[in-house]
Enzyme design. Structure first.
Site, short mmCIF file in Angstrom:
data_model
loop_
_atom_site.label_atom_id
_atom_site.label_comp_id
_atom_site.label_asym_id
_atom_site.label_seq_id
_atom_site.Cartn_x
_atom_site.Cartn_y
_atom_site.Cartn_z
N LYS A 13 0.82 -1.21 0.00
CA LYS A 13 0.00 0.00 0.00
C LYS A 13 0.85 1.27 0.00
O LYS A 13 0.58 2.20 -0.74
CB LYS A 13 -0.92 0.06 1.24
CG LYS A 13 -1.83 -1.11 1.40
CD LYS A 13 -2.72 -0.92 2.63
CE LYS A 13 -1.98 -0.72 3.93
NZ LYS A 13 -1.28 -1.89 4.46
N ARG A 88 -8.17 1.26 10.35
CA ARG A 88 -7.88 -0.16 10.51
C ARG A 88 -9.09 -0.91 11.04
O ARG A 88 -9.16 -2.12 10.92
CB ARG A 88 -6.76 -0.35 11.55
CG ARG A 88 -5.38 -0.14 11.03
CD ARG A 88 -4.40 -0.31 12.19
NE ARG A 88 -3.14 0.33 11.86
CZ ARG A 88 -2.17 -0.28 11.19
NH1 ARG A 88 -2.31 -1.52 10.81
NH2 ARG A 88 -1.06 0.36 10.91
N ARG A 127 12.07 -6.89 5.05
CA ARG A 127 11.95 -5.43 5.13
C ARG A 127 12.96 -4.85 6.11
O ARG A 127 13.21 -5.40 7.17
CB ARG A 127 10.53 -5.08 5.58
CG ARG A 127 10.27 -3.61 5.65
CD ARG A 127 8.80 -3.36 5.74
NE ARG A 127 8.27 -3.68 7.06
CZ ARG A 127 7.09 -3.23 7.49
NH1 ARG A 127 6.34 -2.49 6.72
NH2 ARG A 127 6.66 -3.56 8.70
N ARG A 160 12.12 -4.73 12.08
CA ARG A 160 11.17 -4.61 13.19
C ARG A 160 11.06 -5.91 13.95
O ARG A 160 11.05 -6.98 13.37
CB ARG A 160 9.79 -4.22 12.66
CG ARG A 160 9.61 -2.74 12.55
CD ARG A 160 8.27 -2.40 11.95
NE ARG A 160 7.19 -3.14 12.61
CZ ARG A 160 5.91 -2.79 12.53
NH1 ARG A 160 5.58 -1.73 11.81
NH2 ARG A 160 4.97 -3.49 13.12
N ARG A 171 -0.43 -11.48 13.54
CA ARG A 171 -0.92 -10.15 13.15
C ARG A 171 -1.92 -10.24 12.00
O ARG A 171 -2.90 -9.52 11.95
CB ARG A 171 0.26 -9.27 12.69
CG ARG A 171 0.95 -8.54 13.84
CD ARG A 171 2.38 -8.19 13.48
NE ARG A 171 2.49 -7.13 12.50
CZ ARG A 171 3.58 -6.92 11.76
NH1 ARG A 171 4.63 -7.71 11.89
NH2 ARG A 171 3.64 -5.93 10.91
#
Ligand code: ZN
Length: 215
Positions: A13, A88, A127, A160, A171
């Site tokens: 996104k 969200r 990432r 992270r 998640r």
């Protein structure tokens, strides 16, 4: 055009929002960036938000929406904007709609990035983020010029803590439950469109452009 991009973390996104704001003059409103900005500039609301973050708590919805509205109000309202990472939850979506209706700036398009678990895991575990400016990299798809350092500001890159397979799966479960409600909500309003988040960024962008052309 005022858009919301919906999709799990790792769906791409942010990348698409950046491409759209660079090439089509949309304003990209990322909650993460706006929060960072307010904290960095030590605004009144930024200070309040930081006290939550320091305790490891989520910044309350009302505060996030207030920051977004302030940003929308201070920008060029005719330009249109893209919300990325917000709302969200159904509660946030409804609250946001009430505020945007008041400004006569309702959301006209919601794009859902349907994305497989494998894609999300590959993207998130690879990432790397910049500690200083928040820029995103990927060890395979978008490596920095110098390993471990940000191209833009030289800051240190990190992974992270919650970007590991097990946590990502957890998640995603939470995410999918919440998103189901959002999909139903925006679907009922007749403003929901879908793209595949598994495709390469350029392909997704083409699909988005097609959708925008038809709007
Ligand atoms: Zn950086």
């Amino acid at each position: 055009m005022r858009m919301v991009l919906l999709g799990p973390p790792g769906a791409g996104k942010g990348t698409q929002a950046n491409m759209l704001s660079d090439r089509e003059q949309f304003e990209h409103l990322s909650t993460g960036d706006i929060l960072r900005e307010n904290v960095k500039e030590v605004t009144f609301i930024g200070k309040k938000a930081q006290s939550f973050m320091e305790k490891g708590e989520l910044v309350p919805d009302g505060m996030v929406i207030e920051m977004m509205l302030e940003k929308i109000n201070s920008g060029d309202k005719g330009r249109g904007f893209i919300l990325d990472g917000f709302p969200r939850t159904l509660y946030q979506a409804k609250k946001l709609d009430i505020e945007l209706d008041r400004l006569n700036l309702p959301i006209d398009l919601v794009i859902y990035f349907r994305t497989s678990i494998d894609t999300v895991i590959f993207r998130l575990t690879g990432r790397r983020l910049c500690k200083d400016c928040g820029a995103n990299y990927h060890i395979v798809n978008m490596p920095p010029r110098e390993k471990g350092l940000c191209d833009k500001c030289g800051g240190e890159l990190y992974l992270r803590k919650d970007d590991n397979k097990e946590t990502i799966e957890k998640r995603l479960e939470v995410y999918n439950t919440q998103t189901k409600e959002l999909i139903d909500y925006y679907g009922a309003k007749g403003i929901l469109k879908e793209v595949s988040g598994d495709l390469e960024a350029d392909k997704v962008y083409e699909k988005l452009k097609d959708i925008l052309k038809k709007e």
